[in-house]
Motif scaffolding. Structure first.
Motif: not given
Length: 288
Positions: A28-29, A74, A97
Motif C-alpha cells: 500500500d504505497s 491501482e 497513489s
C-alpha cells in the motif's frame, strides 16, 4: 515454476529469513530498497516481490518517465535501478497513489548519501523503506551449489540445450572460487561451459580450465558447427544453413534481452541493430 524453485533453493539462514519476510509483505504505497554487491540476485528477489502483485503495471524510471502521469491503475509499480542522479521525488508525493516503488542498488542508501550520490531528501525518504540486503556469495557458500543447479536448468531452458549437471570436482571448484561478481559471474561461467562442452556432466576443466577465455567467435563457431556437420552428415536436405543461422540468432537475442533486463532499446544498441528490427525478430522467434 521458476520462482517456486528459486524460493526453495536457499540454504543460508540470512536468505531464508529474507524470503520469509517477503512472504509476509503488504502493499500500500510501500517503498522497497533492495541492495547488494554487483551481481547478487537482486533481479530474482524483485521477481518474487512482483509475483505477489496481481497484474502489476511496471513503470521503469527513468526510461518510462513519460508514462507515469498517464497510467491510472491501482497496481502501479515504480522500478528504479541505481537511483543515483534520478529524480524520484514524485514517488514520495503523498497525493500520488501506487502499489509500491522498488529501488535496486549495489550499495546501501546510507553509503550512497555519504558518497554524495543521492540527495539528502531522497536519503530521508528512504529511511522509511523496507530494506532487503543480499550478501555476496563468499558470505553464504551453502547457497552456491543450489544456485548453480538452478542456473543450469534456467540456461538449458533458455538456450534449448540438454540439461547439464555438475561433477563432484566441478562442485568443489565452484565452492573454492572467489566469485567477485557473485551470482551473475557464476551464471555466465555455467552458460559458457554448457555451450562449449558436449558431455552432460560438467567438470572443473569445463568451468575454469579447458577453454581459453580469449576463444574467438570464429573459433567457437567452427567448433560447434563442426560438431553439427558430423551429426547432419548422413541426413539429406537437413537445411543446416537455416538451422544454424536461426539458432545462433535466437540465442544471441535471448542473451542480449536477459543481459539488459528486457530493455529492447539497450539490447538493440548492444547488438548494433535497429530497435524495430529487434522487436520483429523477437516476435518471429516467439520471445515476446
Amino acid at each position: 515454476m521458476e520462482l517456486m524453485q528459486f524460493q526453495r533453493l536457499y540454504k543460508s539462514p540470512i536468505m531464508r529469513e529474507l524470503l520469509e519476510s517477503i512472504k509476509k509483505l503488504s502493499f500500500d504505497s510501500t517503498v522497497f530498497f533492495i541492495y547488494g554487491e554487483k551481481g547478487t540476485e537482486k533481479d530474482y528477489i524483485l521477481k518474487l516481490i512482483l509475483a505477489n502483485i496481481h497484474e502489476p503495471d511496471i513503470i521503469k524510471i527513468p526510461e518510462d518517465m513519460s508514462k507515469k502521469s498517464l497510467i491510472k491503475h491501482e497496481n502501479i509499480v515504480y522500478l528504479i535501478k541505481n537511483p543515483e542522479n534520478i529524480d524520484t521525488s514524485f514517488v514520495f508525493n503523498p497525493e500520488k497513489s501506487f502499489k509500491c516503488a522498488i529501488f535496486l542498488s549495489d550499495c546501501d542508501y546510507v553509503q550512497l548519501y555519504k558518497n554524495g550520490l543521492i540527495t539528502f531528501e531522497l536519503y530521508e525518504n528512504l529511511l522509511n523503506s523496507r530494506k532487503f540486503y543480499i550478501p555476496p556469495l563468499r558470505e553464504r557458500k551453502q547457497d552456491i551449489i543450489p544456485l548453480a543447479n538452478f542456473f543450469l536448468q534456467e540456461i538449458s531452458e533458455c538456450l534449448n540445450l540438454p540439461k547439464k549437471e555438475l561433477s563432484k570436482d566441478a562442485q568443489e571448484a565452484i565452492l573454492e572460487h572467489s566469485w567477485t561478481e557473485n551470482a551473475y559471474q557464476l551464471k555466465q561461467c555455467l552458460a559458457k561451459a554448457c555451450i562449449l562442452s558436449r558431455h552432460q556432466r560438467l567438470t572443473s576443466k569445463d568451468l575454469f580450465g579447458q577453454y581459453d577465455d580469449q576463444l574467438s567467435i570464429k573459433n567457437f563457431l567452427e567448433l560447434k558447427i563442426g560438431n553439427l556437420l558430423k551429426d547432419f552428415a548422413n541426413i539429406e536436405n537437413s537445411n543446416l544453413y537455416e538451422t544454424v543461422i536461426q539458432e545462433v540468432e535466437k540465442a544471441l537475442f535471448i542473451l542480449a534481452i536477459n543481459e539488459t533486463g528486457g530493455n529492447q532499446v539497450k539490447a538493440a544498441k548492444i547488438l548494433g541493430i535497429n530497435r524495430n528490427t529487434l522487436n520483429k525478430k523477437l516476435k518471429h522467434y516467439n520471445l515476446i
